[in-house]
Design a protein around this motif. Structure first.
Motif, PDB file in Angstrom:
ATOM      1  N   TRP A 112       1.346 -62.776  -3.408  1.00  0.00           N
ATOM      2  CA  TRP A 112       2.287 -62.133  -2.528  1.00  0.00           C
ATOM      3  C   TRP A 112       1.559 -60.766  -2.327  1.00  0.00           C
ATOM      4  N   PRO A 113       1.600 -60.196  -1.014  1.00  0.00           N
ATOM      5  CA  PRO A 113       1.087 -58.907  -0.700  1.00  0.00           C
ATOM      6  C   PRO A 113       1.796 -57.755  -1.496  1.00  0.00           C
ATOM      7  N   ASP A 114       1.210 -56.527  -1.586  1.00  0.00           N
ATOM      8  CA  ASP A 114       1.583 -55.466  -2.263  1.00  0.00           C
ATOM      9  C   ASP A 114       2.505 -54.905  -1.202  1.00  0.00           C
ATOM     10  N   GLN A 115       3.186 -53.699  -1.884  1.00  0.00           N
ATOM     11  CA  GLN A 115       4.411 -53.143  -1.166  1.00  0.00           C
ATOM     12  C   GLN A 115       3.924 -52.429   0.432  1.00  0.00           C
ATOM     13  N   ALA A 116       2.399 -51.734   0.321  1.00  0.00           N
ATOM     14  CA  ALA A 116       2.068 -51.264   1.448  1.00  0.00           C
ATOM     15  C   ALA A 116       1.675 -52.275   2.615  1.00  0.00           C
ATOM     16  N   GLU A 117       1.039 -53.488   2.049  1.00  0.00           N
ATOM     17  CA  GLU A 117       0.556 -54.508   2.830  1.00  0.00           C
ATOM     18  C   GLU A 117       1.886 -55.156   3.659  1.00  0.00           C
ATOM     19  N   LEU A 118       2.749 -55.322   2.795  1.00  0.00           N
ATOM     20  CA  LEU A 118       4.119 -55.904   3.361  1.00  0.00           C
ATOM     21  C   LEU A 118       4.751 -55.081   4.384  1.00  0.00           C
ATOM     22  N   ILE A 166       8.504 -54.417  -9.722  1.00  0.00           N
ATOM     23  CA  ILE A 166       8.722 -55.899  -9.757  1.00  0.00           C
ATOM     24  C   ILE A 166       9.151 -56.407  -8.739  1.00  0.00           C
ATOM     25  N   VAL A 167      10.233 -55.650  -8.119  1.00  0.00           N
ATOM     26  CA  VAL A 167      10.825 -55.906  -6.989  1.00  0.00           C
ATOM     27  C   VAL A 167      10.650 -54.898  -5.997  1.00  0.00           C
ATOM     28  N   ALA A 168      10.431 -54.870  -4.660  1.00  0.00           N
ATOM     29  CA  ALA A 168      10.351 -53.982  -3.716  1.00  0.00           C
ATOM     30  C   ALA A 168      11.336 -54.098  -2.647  1.00  0.00           C
ATOM     31  N   LEU A 169      12.056 -53.143  -1.999  1.00  0.00           N
ATOM     32  CA  LEU A 169      13.283 -53.213  -1.148  1.00  0.00           C
ATOM     33  C   LEU A 169      12.646 -52.471   0.151  1.00  0.00           C
ATOM     34  N   HIS A 170      12.339 -53.350   1.199  1.00  0.00           N
ATOM     35  CA  HIS A 170      11.823 -52.792   2.187  1.00  0.00           C
ATOM     36  C   HIS A 170      12.757 -52.809   3.574  1.00  0.00           C
ATOM     37  N   ARG A 171      12.770 -51.781   4.234  1.00  0.00           N
ATOM     38  CA  ARG A 171      13.750 -51.779   5.197  1.00  0.00           C
ATOM     39  C   ARG A 171      12.979 -51.293   6.642  1.00  0.00           C
ATOM     40  N   GLY A 172      13.608 -51.587   7.816  1.00  0.00           N
ATOM     41  CA  GLY A 172      13.249 -51.243   9.070  1.00  0.00           C
ATOM     42  C   GLY A 172      14.320 -51.256  10.121  1.00  0.00           C
ATOM     43  N   THR A 173      13.995 -50.786  11.277  1.00  0.00           N
ATOM     44  CA  THR A 173      14.948 -50.727  12.400  1.00  0.00           C
ATOM     45  C   THR A 173      14.366 -51.533  13.482  1.00  0.00           C
ATOM     46  N   LYS A 174      15.048 -52.271  14.397  1.00  0.00           N
ATOM     47  CA  LYS A 174      14.705 -52.746  15.633  1.00  0.00           C
ATOM     48  C   LYS A 174      14.788 -51.458  16.634  1.00  0.00           C
ATOM     49  N   PRO A 175      13.689 -51.455  17.334  1.00  0.00           N
ATOM     50  CA  PRO A 175      13.462 -50.269  18.457  1.00  0.00           C
ATOM     51  C   PRO A 175      14.631 -50.537  19.628  1.00  0.00           C
TER      52      PRO A 175
END
Length: 230
Positions: A194-200, A221-230
């Motif tokens: 799986w891709p690393d944190q920055a790649e994801l 071990i786990v990364a929590l990614h967040r984003g917003t819909k423009p």
């Protein structure tokens, strides 16, 4: 089909999860040494569900991950493509609106949900960016995404120990507690692939999400990614 391959053919992955559905939650608890409970609490905090909001919980499996959103007063739709998982979930929580669906072709209208989240499931989707674009489509403008996924420890010595656990310790433990230990060998291999944190984070941005950020849990071990819909 006992074990899905890393090319992630949807029918093979679905069949694999159908096979482990009955003991899936217990097995995850054992293999993660109880850490999965903490990770899911962090997901709930990041999603920040509120009364009246609509939350789409993808790769929801048996619906266990959806319960905290419902308890917060949100209307949550647990969605998964494994019918075996959904059947087990319906037996346990018949009131949940469990829905069969493929992350790359979601059965929902545009701009429906205030938040969409996927925990430990994006890794099993064949078209990662395509799935993230679908999540964007069904999220209202200003809505949010939370992706909780296995990642890569940031401290090299710990990363070495962790990878040894994945490939050497995990299979025998899985044999003891799972109905299909080969499935967990696939899961271990898919984590390494799986891709690393920055790649994801970059893939999320390419799919159209803005204000993308992440934080590591359990040393990466786990990364929590967040984003917003423009």
């Amino acid at each position: 089909m006992n074990r899905a391959s890393l090319d992630k053919q949807p029918h093979a992955v679905a069949a694999m999860f159908d096979d482990v559905a009955k003991n899936y939650d217990l097995t995850n608890d054992v293999l993660s040494l109880g850490q999965d409970r903490r990770w899911r609490r962090e997901v709930t905090r990041a999603v920040d569900p509120r009364p009246g909001q609509k939350v789409l919980d993808l790769a929801a499996g048996t619906g266990t991950s959806s319960l905290p959103f419902a308890r917060a007063g949100a209307y949550v739709v647990p969605c998964d493509f494994s019918l075996g998982m959904l059947r087990v979930g319906k037996e346990r929580e018949p009131w949940l609106p469990l829905t069969a669906g493929d992350a790359t072709r979601l059965p929902f209208r545009d701009d429906v949900f205030d938040a969409v989240t996927i925990s430990f499931g994006l890794r099993n989707v064949r078209d990662t960016e395509g799935a993230l674009r679908e999540m964007l489509r069904v999220t209202r403008p200003g809505g949010r995404i939370v992706v909780c996924e296995f990642s890569h420890p940031t401290w090299a010595p710990f990363r070495t120990v962790y990878e040894e656990y994945l490939m050497r310790a995990l299979p025998p433990v899985a044999r003891a507690v799972s109905s299909n230990p080969d499935a967990y060998v696939y899961l271990a291999e898919s984590i390494q692939d799986w891709p690393d944190q920055a790649e994801l984070a970059g893939i999320l941005q390419s799919a159209g999400w803005s204000r993308v950020a992440w934080r590591d849990l359990s040393g990466g071990i786990v990364a929590l990614h967040r984003g917003t819909k423009p």
